[in-house]
Design a protein around this motif. Structure first.
Motif, PDB file in Angstrom:
ATOM      1  N   GLY A 133       0.835  -1.099   0.063  1.00  0.00           N
ATOM      2  CA  GLY A 133      -0.088   0.094   0.028  1.00  0.00           C
ATOM      3  C   GLY A 133       0.849   1.166  -0.082  1.00  0.00           C
ATOM      4  N   HIS A 134       1.653   1.347   0.865  1.00  0.00           N
ATOM      5  CA  HIS A 134       2.806   2.644   0.737  1.00  0.00           C
ATOM      6  C   HIS A 134       3.504   2.665  -0.622  1.00  0.00           C
ATOM      7  N   GLU A 135       4.138   1.627  -1.113  1.00  0.00           N
ATOM      8  CA  GLU A 135       4.617   1.780  -2.296  1.00  0.00           C
ATOM      9  C   GLU A 135       3.779   2.247  -3.629  1.00  0.00           C
ATOM     10  N   VAL A 136       2.570   1.567  -3.566  1.00  0.00           N
ATOM     11  CA  VAL A 136       1.580   1.937  -4.634  1.00  0.00           C
ATOM     12  C   VAL A 136       1.184   3.620  -4.430  1.00  0.00           C
ATOM     13  N   ALA A 137       0.893   4.022  -3.078  1.00  0.00           N
ATOM     14  CA  ALA A 137       0.629   5.378  -2.712  1.00  0.00           C
ATOM     15  C   ALA A 137       1.423   6.197  -3.298  1.00  0.00           C
ATOM     16  N   HIS A 138       2.974   5.981  -3.436  1.00  0.00           N
ATOM     17  CA  HIS A 138       3.862   6.683  -3.919  1.00  0.00           C
ATOM     18  C   HIS A 138       3.487   7.096  -5.440  1.00  0.00           C
ATOM     19  N   ALA A 139       3.314   6.025  -5.992  1.00  0.00           N
ATOM     20  CA  ALA A 139       2.831   6.289  -7.494  1.00  0.00           C
ATOM     21  C   ALA A 139       1.383   6.821  -7.577  1.00  0.00           C
ATOM     22  N   PHE A 140       0.752   6.644  -6.854  1.00  0.00           N
ATOM     23  CA  PHE A 140      -0.933   7.315  -6.968  1.00  0.00           C
ATOM     24  C   PHE A 140      -0.696   8.461  -6.629  1.00  0.00           C
ATOM     25  N   ALA A 141       0.117   9.300  -5.709  1.00  0.00           N
ATOM     26  CA  ALA A 141       0.443  10.533  -5.362  1.00  0.00           C
ATOM     27  C   ALA A 141       1.222  11.220  -6.442  1.00  0.00           C
ATOM     28  N   LYS A 142       1.864  10.360  -7.223  1.00  0.00           N
ATOM     29  CA  LYS A 142       2.728  11.107  -8.197  1.00  0.00           C
ATOM     30  C   LYS A 142       3.773  11.748  -7.504  1.00  0.00           C
ATOM     31  N   PHE A 191      10.604  17.688   1.706  1.00  0.00           N
ATOM     32  CA  PHE A 191       9.546  17.292   0.835  1.00  0.00           C
ATOM     33  C   PHE A 191       9.545  15.692   0.719  1.00  0.00           C
ATOM     34  N   SER A 192      10.768  14.916   0.543  1.00  0.00           N
ATOM     35  CA  SER A 192      10.916  13.628   0.763  1.00  0.00           C
ATOM     36  C   SER A 192      10.187  13.090   2.073  1.00  0.00           C
ATOM     37  N   ARG A 193      10.458  13.626   3.234  1.00  0.00           N
ATOM     38  CA  ARG A 193       9.755  13.128   4.407  1.00  0.00           C
ATOM     39  C   ARG A 193       8.500  13.226   4.195  1.00  0.00           C
ATOM     40  N   THR A 194       7.944  14.226   3.869  1.00  0.00           N
ATOM     41  CA  THR A 194       6.465  14.697   3.429  1.00  0.00           C
ATOM     42  C   THR A 194       5.975  13.378   2.612  1.00  0.00           C
ATOM     43  N   HIS A 195       6.606  13.060   1.660  1.00  0.00           N
ATOM     44  CA  HIS A 195       6.179  12.153   0.517  1.00  0.00           C
ATOM     45  C   HIS A 195       6.037  10.868   1.340  1.00  0.00           C
ATOM     46  N   GLU A 196       7.007  10.608   2.545  1.00  0.00           N
ATOM     47  CA  GLU A 196       6.868   9.214   3.059  1.00  0.00           C
ATOM     48  C   GLU A 196       5.812   9.188   4.156  1.00  0.00           C
ATOM     49  N   GLN A 197       5.346  10.490   4.744  1.00  0.00           N
ATOM     50  CA  GLN A 197       4.258  10.339   5.534  1.00  0.00           C
ATOM     51  C   GLN A 197       3.100  10.106   4.682  1.00  0.00           C
ATOM     52  N   GLU A 198       2.913  10.840   3.987  1.00  0.00           N
ATOM     53  CA  GLU A 198       1.834  10.655   2.760  1.00  0.00           C
ATOM     54  C   GLU A 198       1.615   9.257   2.382  1.00  0.00           C
ATOM     55  N   ALA A 199       2.402   8.720   1.927  1.00  0.00           N
ATOM     56  CA  ALA A 199       2.560   7.506   1.401  1.00  0.00           C
ATOM     57  C   ALA A 199       2.158   6.329   2.619  1.00  0.00           C
ATOM     58  N   ASP A 200       2.388   6.410   3.706  1.00  0.00           N
ATOM     59  CA  ASP A 200       2.124   5.835   4.866  1.00  0.00           C
ATOM     60  C   ASP A 200       0.754   5.891   5.127  1.00  0.00           C
ATOM     61  N   ARG A 201       0.136   7.115   5.003  1.00  0.00           N
ATOM     62  CA  ARG A 201      -1.468   7.479   5.299  1.00  0.00           C
ATOM     63  C   ARG A 201      -2.206   6.896   4.407  1.00  0.00           C
ATOM     64  N   LEU A 202      -2.002   6.935   3.062  1.00  0.00           N
ATOM     65  CA  LEU A 202      -2.757   6.740   1.758  1.00  0.00           C
ATOM     66  C   LEU A 202      -2.406   5.049   1.739  1.00  0.00           C
ATOM     67  N   GLY A 203      -1.335   4.491   1.932  1.00  0.00           N
ATOM     68  CA  GLY A 203      -1.143   3.102   1.831  1.00  0.00           C
ATOM     69  C   GLY A 203      -2.157   2.429   3.083  1.00  0.00           C
ATOM     70  N   LEU A 204      -2.201   2.980   4.095  1.00  0.00           N
ATOM     71  CA  LEU A 204      -2.976   2.700   5.227  1.00  0.00           C
ATOM     72  C   LEU A 204      -4.417   2.572   4.778  1.00  0.00           C
ATOM     73  N   VAL A 205      -4.701   3.400   4.097  1.00  0.00           N
ATOM     74  CA  VAL A 205      -6.123   3.572   3.653  1.00  0.00           C
ATOM     75  C   VAL A 205      -6.449   2.534   2.609  1.00  0.00           C
TER      76      VAL A 205
END
Length: 274
Positions: A133-142, A191-205
């Motif tokens: 979920g975390h890795e897919v979220a990176h692609a989803f959030a571009k 920015f990279s840390r922001t992306h990681e936190q966002e991917a954590d949250r999106l991946g969780l969803v």
């Protein structure tokens, strides 16, 4: 130095911002999928040719099955939120690579790789779903496209500093170039840390949408922290948040992720019944 301010402000005025679905974060991205995806797919194909795909059928099948379920949840979300063209652009693929490195990644367009080294950290199917979920979220959030955009803006900023200090002494130029270099690098890390936190949250969803137990997401990082043995760089110099902050954030965000996933799944089921 007015030239610097004018040039940088002008650049930002012409850069469009968009919003990341679910998190609502504003992002700067002027790199289109048409520019990125062909190269992404080609690089992924070359990577598979140059690296050994795991022959462990059980683990490989688990990666593919979890990937299929989570990508299906993401696809449903995109189609339900007027992102049909974007959903159609994804060419999902999931592979396990024989490598002891503790890592996994997803390229723009949905090309995913897990290394066998991360499987003990995943520990179980829900753990695999958390990482997936975390890795897919990176692609989803571009995030990849956004980093490319940020890199281009960084280059423009460097040009602006050079132009703004062109009439100054060499010492002054060096001071400004050093200040810009340090400041922009720290900004990129943030920015990279922001992306990681966002991917954590999106991946969780996404993992919850796909039917997996979201509690395991934090536990993955507990195991990651145990493996690291307390070794970590200062957060300000790191591309990732600390393991401790990720664990706490995932646990805090879990009720919100569950609520969002439940609402979406209920809405999607109602649409199917109509």
């Amino acid at each position: 130095m007015k030239k610097i301010v004018v040039l940088v402000v002008t650049v930002f005025l012409f850069v469009e911002c968009s919003t990341v679905p679910i998190t609502g974060r504003k992002r700067v991205n002027f790199v289109s999928d048409a520019q990125v995806l062909p190269a992404s797919f080609a690089q992924y194909s070359n990577f598979l040719k140059e690296n050994k795909v795991s022959t462990n059928r059980k683990m490989s099948n688990q990666i593919k099955e979890v990937g299929k379920n989570i990508s299906a949840a993401v696809d449903r979300f995109m189609r339900a939120n007027n992102m049909v063209a974007e959903a159609n652009s994804y060419k999902w693929e999931f592979n396990l690579i024989e490598d002891k490195t503790v890592n996994a990644w997803c390229m723009p367009g949905g090309k995913v790789v897990f290394y066998t080294g991360i499987m003990p950290i995943c520990a179980n199917e829900n753990g695999v779903a958390a990482v997936m979920g975390h890795e897919v979220a990176h692609a989803f959030a571009k995030h990849g496209q956004e980093r490319m955009s940020q890199g281009q803006l960084q280059q423009i900023g460097g040009i602006a500093v050079a132009l703004g200090t062109s009439g100054k002494s060499q010492e002054t130029q060096q001071i400004w170039n050093m200040a810009f270099g340090i400041g922009s690098q720290l900004g990129m890390l943030k920015f990279s840390r922001t992306h990681e936190q966002e991917a954590d949250r999106l991946g969780l969803v996404f993992m919850i949408m796909a039917g997996y137990d979201g509690r395991e997401a934090a536990e993955v990082w507990v195991r990651m922290s145990e493996k690291a043995g307390g070794k970590k760089p200062p957060v300000i110099l790191s591309t990732h948040p600390s393991n401790e902050s990720r664990i706490q954030d995932l646990r805090n965000y879990l009720p919100t992720a569950r609520k969002y996933a439940a609402q979406f799944n209920a809405q999607a089921n109602n649409e199917i019944k109509k």
